[in-house]
Design a protein around this motif. Structure first.
Motif, PDB file in Angstrom:
ATOM      1  N   ALA A   1       0.928  -1.093   0.087  1.00  0.00           N
ATOM      2  CA  ALA A   1       0.021  -0.059  -0.108  1.00  0.00           C
ATOM      3  C   ALA A   1       0.974   1.260  -0.044  1.00  0.00           C
ATOM      4  N   ARG A   2       0.545   2.264  -0.513  1.00  0.00           N
ATOM      5  CA  ARG A   2       0.999   3.665  -0.642  1.00  0.00           C
ATOM      6  C   ARG A   2       1.264   4.126   0.625  1.00  0.00           C
ATOM      7  N   PHE A   3       0.399   4.290   1.193  1.00  0.00           N
ATOM      8  CA  PHE A   3       0.078   5.051   2.579  1.00  0.00           C
ATOM      9  C   PHE A   3      -0.439   3.994   3.706  1.00  0.00           C
ATOM     10  N   PRO A   4       0.285   3.153   4.197  1.00  0.00           N
ATOM     11  CA  PRO A   4      -0.231   2.102   5.050  1.00  0.00           C
ATOM     12  C   PRO A   4      -0.338   2.563   6.578  1.00  0.00           C
ATOM     13  N   VAL A   5       0.231   3.656   6.702  1.00  0.00           N
ATOM     14  CA  VAL A   5       0.112   3.971   8.241  1.00  0.00           C
ATOM     15  C   VAL A   5      -0.851   5.413   8.546  1.00  0.00           C
ATOM     16  N   MET A   6      -1.650   5.134   9.558  1.00  0.00           N
ATOM     17  CA  MET A   6      -2.435   6.344  10.211  1.00  0.00           C
ATOM     18  C   MET A   6      -2.257   6.356  11.607  1.00  0.00           C
ATOM     19  N   ARG A   7      -2.060   7.647  12.054  1.00  0.00           N
ATOM     20  CA  ARG A   7      -1.629   7.805  13.272  1.00  0.00           C
ATOM     21  C   ARG A   7      -2.406   9.051  13.931  1.00  0.00           C
ATOM     22  N   ASP A  30      -0.266  11.917   3.592  1.00  0.00           N
ATOM     23  CA  ASP A  30       0.800  12.715   3.450  1.00  0.00           C
ATOM     24  C   ASP A  30       0.168  14.054   4.199  1.00  0.00           C
ATOM     25  N   ARG A  31      -0.962  14.212   4.825  1.00  0.00           N
ATOM     26  CA  ARG A  31      -1.424  15.396   5.628  1.00  0.00           C
ATOM     27  C   ARG A  31      -1.551  14.905   7.153  1.00  0.00           C
ATOM     28  N   THR A  32      -1.333  15.929   7.900  1.00  0.00           N
ATOM     29  CA  THR A  32      -1.597  15.838   9.515  1.00  0.00           C
ATOM     30  C   THR A  32      -2.617  17.207   9.725  1.00  0.00           C
ATOM     31  N   LEU A  33      -3.861  16.579  10.329  1.00  0.00           N
ATOM     32  CA  LEU A  33      -4.615  17.916  10.592  1.00  0.00           C
ATOM     33  C   LEU A  33      -5.228  17.594  11.855  1.00  0.00           C
ATOM     34  N   PRO A  34      -5.641  18.781  12.556  1.00  0.00           N
ATOM     35  CA  PRO A  34      -6.406  18.571  14.006  1.00  0.00           C
ATOM     36  C   PRO A  34      -7.664  17.854  13.853  1.00  0.00           C
ATOM     37  N   ARG A  53     -14.462   7.790  18.855  1.00  0.00           N
ATOM     38  CA  ARG A  53     -15.008   7.967  17.202  1.00  0.00           C
ATOM     39  C   ARG A  53     -14.843   9.242  17.020  1.00  0.00           C
ATOM     40  N   THR A  54     -14.513   9.485  15.690  1.00  0.00           N
ATOM     41  CA  THR A  54     -14.637  10.880  15.199  1.00  0.00           C
ATOM     42  C   THR A  54     -15.005  10.847  13.611  1.00  0.00           C
ATOM     43  N   GLU A  55     -15.395  11.766  13.225  1.00  0.00           N
ATOM     44  CA  GLU A  55     -15.778  11.867  11.851  1.00  0.00           C
ATOM     45  C   GLU A  55     -14.748  12.880  11.117  1.00  0.00           C
ATOM     46  N   ILE A  56     -14.325  12.433   9.857  1.00  0.00           N
ATOM     47  CA  ILE A  56     -13.367  13.169   9.159  1.00  0.00           C
ATOM     48  C   ILE A  56     -13.860  13.285   7.888  1.00  0.00           C
ATOM     49  N   SER A  57     -13.217  14.488   6.926  1.00  0.00           N
ATOM     50  CA  SER A  57     -13.540  14.513   5.698  1.00  0.00           C
ATOM     51  C   SER A  57     -12.464  13.809   4.856  1.00  0.00           C
ATOM     52  N   ARG A  58     -12.735  13.042   4.059  1.00  0.00           N
ATOM     53  CA  ARG A  58     -11.789  12.276   3.149  1.00  0.00           C
ATOM     54  C   ARG A  58     -10.963  13.208   2.428  1.00  0.00           C
ATOM     55  N   ALA A  59     -11.989  14.238   1.837  1.00  0.00           N
ATOM     56  CA  ALA A  59     -11.509  15.209   0.804  1.00  0.00           C
ATOM     57  C   ALA A  59     -10.127  16.063   1.434  1.00  0.00           C
ATOM     58  N   ALA A  60     -10.428  16.200   2.791  1.00  0.00           N
ATOM     59  CA  ALA A  60      -9.233  16.907   3.560  1.00  0.00           C
ATOM     60  C   ALA A  60      -7.961  16.348   3.580  1.00  0.00           C
ATOM     61  N   PHE A  61      -8.058  14.989   3.622  1.00  0.00           N
ATOM     62  CA  PHE A  61      -6.786  14.173   3.481  1.00  0.00           C
ATOM     63  C   PHE A  61      -6.416  13.749   2.289  1.00  0.00           C
TER      64      PHE A  61
END
Length: 75
Positions: A1-7, A30-34, A53-61
């Motif tokens: 996978a190209r981006f295998p890690v989420m932290r 390749d992005r880090t967001l609050p 749990r949280t909700e994120i915008s896929r587009a933001a990442f």
């Protein structure tokens, strides 16, 4: 996978009863967001559990693939 890690790195967590707001930063691709999640604190036989749990915008990442099928907001 190209981006295998989420932290996720949490910041100051302050308990408010059973519900705990969990602020921090989420690194995805390749992005880090609050982000701020909401966690439920429960007593367990061997200590405490924290289900968050949280909700994120896929587009933001930078994730636009399959947006019509998956949508932008994900939990």
């Amino acid at each position: 996978a190209r981006f295998p890690v989420m932290r996720f790195e949490g910041a100051d967590v302050l308990r408010e009863g059973e519900t705990v707001p969990v602020p921090g930063t989420l690194a995805l691709r390749d992005r880090t967001l609050p982000v701020t999640g909401t966690a439920l604190l429960r007593a367990a036989a061997d200590g405490l559990t924290l289900d968050a749990r949280t909700e994120i915008s896929r587009a933001a990442f930078g994730m636009a693939a399959d947006a019509p099928v998956i949508g932008d907001q994900v939990v």
